[in-house]
Enzyme design. Structure first.
Site, mmCIF file in Angstrom:
data_model
loop_
_atom_site.group_PDB
_atom_site.id
_atom_site.type_symbol
_atom_site.label_atom_id
_atom_site.label_comp_id
_atom_site.label_asym_id
_atom_site.label_seq_id
_atom_site.Cartn_x
_atom_site.Cartn_y
_atom_site.Cartn_z
ATOM 1 N N ASP A 137 8.998 34.379 51.234
ATOM 2 C CA ASP A 137 10.406 34.000 51.268
ATOM 3 C C ASP A 137 10.470 32.694 51.479
ATOM 4 O O ASP A 137 9.626 31.782 51.361
ATOM 5 C CB ASP A 137 11.154 34.600 52.434
ATOM 6 C CG ASP A 137 12.538 34.902 52.339
ATOM 7 O OD1 ASP A 137 12.979 34.354 51.395
ATOM 8 O OD2 ASP A 137 13.006 35.817 52.947
ATOM 9 N N TRP A 138 11.900 32.043 50.995
ATOM 10 C CA TRP A 138 12.303 30.804 51.006
ATOM 11 C C TRP A 138 11.424 29.959 51.840
ATOM 12 O O TRP A 138 11.928 30.082 53.222
ATOM 13 C CB TRP A 138 13.770 30.522 50.899
ATOM 14 C CG TRP A 138 14.263 29.366 50.511
ATOM 15 C CD1 TRP A 138 14.273 28.263 51.467
ATOM 16 C CD2 TRP A 138 15.102 29.021 49.348
ATOM 17 N NE1 TRP A 138 15.194 27.338 50.947
ATOM 18 C CE2 TRP A 138 15.641 27.742 49.682
ATOM 19 C CE3 TRP A 138 15.625 29.680 48.331
ATOM 20 C CZ2 TRP A 138 16.343 27.109 48.850
ATOM 21 C CZ3 TRP A 138 16.142 29.044 47.399
ATOM 22 C CH2 TRP A 138 16.568 27.865 47.648
#
Ligand code: BGC
Length: 774
Positions: free
Chosen positions: A302-303
């Site tokens: 994820d980011w």
């Protein structure tokens, strides 16, 4: 010559980083109609050609180029070296948030024509419930109980996204959520693993089509692995502490279903699961995903989640974070360039094996190959515009919105409203808000395309009725949303108390002048989604007061809810005669709601979550275990009922249905085989309508206590007035198995079961059956 175009402005604050960009200007491009690379054939399983192609390429790559393939950057991140240069250097394998076909081609051209190895980029974007045409939010899609429609919706979304050159979506989100305080409950299918698994598989099929690389489709990325929905206190990003029993029986099944449906990629969650951050969690990414489920796609973080392994107090620094993530099984890093800057050192220092890097790169190159990117790296920009918000897309969005709405209350058949009404008041802060009808994660949607409830009702009546409208009250989040600069909800404009009072009074006045009032209340779209958790479930602002004042006028009031979590409507459930939960229905929401209010469509959606009376009841879900006072389950609080306001699976219709004559095909079934259950369903009302036949079971005893009821089958059917149909559902004993906390493995335990079939989790038609040893 230079083409200038607006890129989506993005400002996000995650782990302290602020990322933004407004405009990009790019040089004029040659046309990209013909692919220039050799064209290996597209395939969905490892053929010799594919393996040879990927191996040859891998063989030619330097360590830096390999790490480049493992790096994804957001074009709008501040970069010390320009993205173009990064591509030339072979330091990037993927971009996210590029949605302009010309820009996609420009970047791809650098990769394919000018970088040393000509490896195409893969472009990812959050296509969560539509791309440009917005569909109902995923929680609403689950409320349709119609996997075929959900598959179609996501294939329509894929069609638009692929038309602009997006190859990959970060969806479906399949996190089970049993706590509506958690804002991301909107992105999943709700509380139930069986319904969640069906929705997960349907979405993967919808995005990807028959096989990875199917024309007009994109690659799926099932997320967020695993347990994100169990965030403590419903606080987004907070730890999840989940027992093995709950993990295997509740939280993991939808992921397994998505993997089995062929999801090409997977994203680990942000939070720590039982103490270990998901992006560094070997148990999840290796033991479960690779070893047990044999997942052969690739894993993207994820980011910033790789860098965040240090923020979590897990990794000692960036090199350690890179090593831990890649060793756990994260093949590609989203945004936080820790791989780019530190992975080579980790290899040199012996923290990561060269073979681990090769395996990660092989998976990424294989996905690119299967998607056909080596053969067809470019998109045709002239085709793109013609594919967006087409009448076909709008029609599918409208139908989906109609099929997802849930009728919660309808006293004295107030709905459907008469088509010959002379005057109607459409009131509330969400009555005429275009972004709010779309819902969160509508990043490529254009509010201008959306139809509000007011517009939908006005269009229906033309000049034949007076449609009066005003907000009555305004609402806003207590703190800004991370998406505000990119996709804002309207901000309050009334500045003084006097102005606010006058607006409130004006709304009540309009209601008094009208035959019927439709109040469109709920949450602004930025009040749910990522980083949108709440400590209460009340209607934000003064909406409750507005509702009560509207009811006090004694005019018939219809409450239309726009929301993506259950809200506290306990007062309304006793005093407002009609309540329609329209969720965030998307681009065609206003037209669909008008169809529903005036009876051109009949609500048939059912709740994918248990609806609490108050926030004090959460987490609340129907599949709880038995206590020693099973008959007193609704009195477990001394100060209020512990029963839900509306049970899981609940939803009314404008017509009525009778369900009876429940029959099981046999009184017993051998473990490993299946049996069928049938029930007669009759439409006993005067309008065509849909019923969702739901089948629940309960294992009476065994090596562990099992939930009082568990959904094991369902079907949505349409019946004309008076029509009767026998619905047959198959119960596969495989679905009766569970992971036992005593034996620590999955088994189907022989013994007696209860079975209910009905129109909600409160179904009363009952029978029993016995599972026999194999
Ligand atoms: C979210 C993901 C999303 C990613 C890229 C993250 O903050 O948790 O669900 O896919 O951003 O937008």
């Amino acid at each position: 010559m230079t083409y200038c175009f607006a890129s989506r402005i993005l400002t996000r604050r995650i782990a302290g980083s602020v990322l933004s960009l407004a405009f990009l200007c790019v040089p004029a491009l040659p046309s990209f109609s013909a692919p220039v690379r050799p064209q290996p054939a597209r395939t969905s399983s490892a053929s010799d050609t594919e393996t040879r192609f990927v191996d040859d390429l891998l063989h030619k790559m330097t360590l830096e180029e390999k790490i480049g393939q493992m790096s994804q950057i957001a074009l709008n991140q501040p970069q010390d070296v320009s993205p173009d240069q990064r591509i030339l250097n072979g330091q990037v394998g993927s971009f996210l948030f590029v949605t302009d076909p010309n820009e996609i081609n420009r970047l791809q051209h650098i990769a394919v024509e000018r970088s040393r190895l000509h490896i195409p980029l893969i472009f990812g974007f959050d296509v969560i419930h539509g791309f440009r045409t917005i569909y109902p939010v995923p929680l609403a899609l689950a409320a349709s109980w119609d996997p075929a429609m959900v598959e179609h919706v996501q294939s329509m979304a894929a069609k638009e996204a692929s038309a602009v050159g997006v190859n990959w979506t970060f969806a479906p989100m399949v996190d089970i959520a049993r706590d509506p305080r958690w804002g991301r409950i909107m992105e999943g299918a709700g509380e139930d693993p069986f319904l969640g698994s069906k929705m997960a598989a349907a979405q993967v099929r919808g995005f990807q089509g028959e096989t990875l690389g199917s024309p007009n489709h994109i690659m799926a990325c099932v997320k967020h692995f695993a347990g994100y929905g169990a965030a403590e206190g419903g606080r987004d990003y907070d730890s999840s502490d989940i027992s093995d029993e709950q993990l295997w029986n509740v939280y993991l099944p939808p992921f397994e279903a998505a993997v089995r449906a062929g999801s090409g990629s997977l994203m680990p969650a942000y939070m720590d699961l039982n103490g270990v951050p998901a992006a560094g969690n070997k148990f999840l990414l290796q033991d479960v995903l690779r070893d047990k489920w044999k997942f052969n796609g690739f894993v993207v973080s994820d980011w910033d989640a790789v860098l965040n392994l240090t923020t979590h107090g897990f990794a000692s620094g960036p090199e350690d974070a890179a090593a831990r993530a890649v060793n756990a099984g994260v093949d590609m890093e989203m945004t936080s360039h820790v791989y780019r800057d530190h992975l080579a050192d980790a290899v040199k220092d012996g923290l990561v094996k060269q073979s681990t890097i090769d395996e990660a790169v092989r998976r990424i190159l294989t996905a690119k190959y299967r998607l056909g990117l080596f053969a067809h790296p470019y998109v045709d920009p002239s085709h793109a515009a013609a594919e967006l918000v087409t009448p076909e897309q709008r029609q599918a969005s409208r139908l989906a919105a109609e099929r997802t709405a849930v009728l919660l209350r309808n006293e004295d058949h107030l709905l459907p409203l008469s088509k010959s009404l002379q005057s109607i008041a459409v009131v509330g802060p969400l009555a005429d808000s275009k972004p709010d009808i779309m819902g969160s994660w509508s990043l490529a949607g254009h509010p201008a395309d959306a139809v509000t409830v007011l517009e939908g009702i006005r269009k229906r009546f033309g000049s034949s009725a007076t449609v009066l409208s005003t907000k009555g009250v305004e609402i806003a989040r207590g703190q800004p949303s991370i998406f505000d600069s990119q996709f804002p909800s309207p901000q309050p404009t009334l500045e003084t108390d006097a102005e606010r009072k006058a607006e409130f009074a004006h709304a009540i006045d309009l209601i008094k002048q009208s035959q019927v009032a439709v109040l469109v209340l709920g949450e602004a779209q930025n009040m749910s989604g990522e980083r949108a958790s709440r400590s209460t479930l009340t209607l934000p602002g003064e909406q409750e007061q507005l509702l009560e004042a509207a009811v006090a006028t004694r005019k018939p009031v219809v409450l239309v809810l726009l929301n993506a979590r259950p809200l506290n409507i306990t007062w309304a459930s006793q005093h407002v005669p009609a309540i329609l939960d329209a969720w965030y229905p998307g681009t065609e929401g206003g037209n669909a709601i008008a169809d529903l209010l005036f009876g051109d469509a009949n609500p048939g959606g059912k709740l994918p979550v248990t609806w609490p009376r108050s926030v004090g009841q959460v987490p609340i879900f129907y599949a709880h275990n038995l206590t020693q006072v099973p008959d007193a389950h609704n009195t477990l609080y001394w100060d209020a009922s512990s029963a839900p306001l509306y049970p899981f699976g609940y939803g009314l219709s404008y017509t009525s249905f009778k369900l009876d004559n429940l029959k099981a095909s046999a009184p017993s079934v051998k473990s490993g085989s299946s049996f069928t259950v049938s029930i007669d369903v009759q439409n006993t009302g005067s309008m065509a309508g849909d019923e969702v036949v739901q089948l629940y079971t309960h294992q009476r005893y065994g090596s562990a206590s099992r939930p009082v009821r568990e959904l094991k089958g369902f079907r949505r059917i349409t019946l004309k007035p008076g029509e009767k149909q026998t619905v047959t559902l198959t119960v596969d004993t495989h679905d009766l198995g569970f992971w036992s906390p005593q034996t620590h493995h999955w088994s189907i335990e022989p013994g007696p079961f209860d079975l209910w079939v009905g129109a909600s989790s409160a179904a009363t038609e009952h029978t029993t059956f016995t599972v026999l040893p194999q």
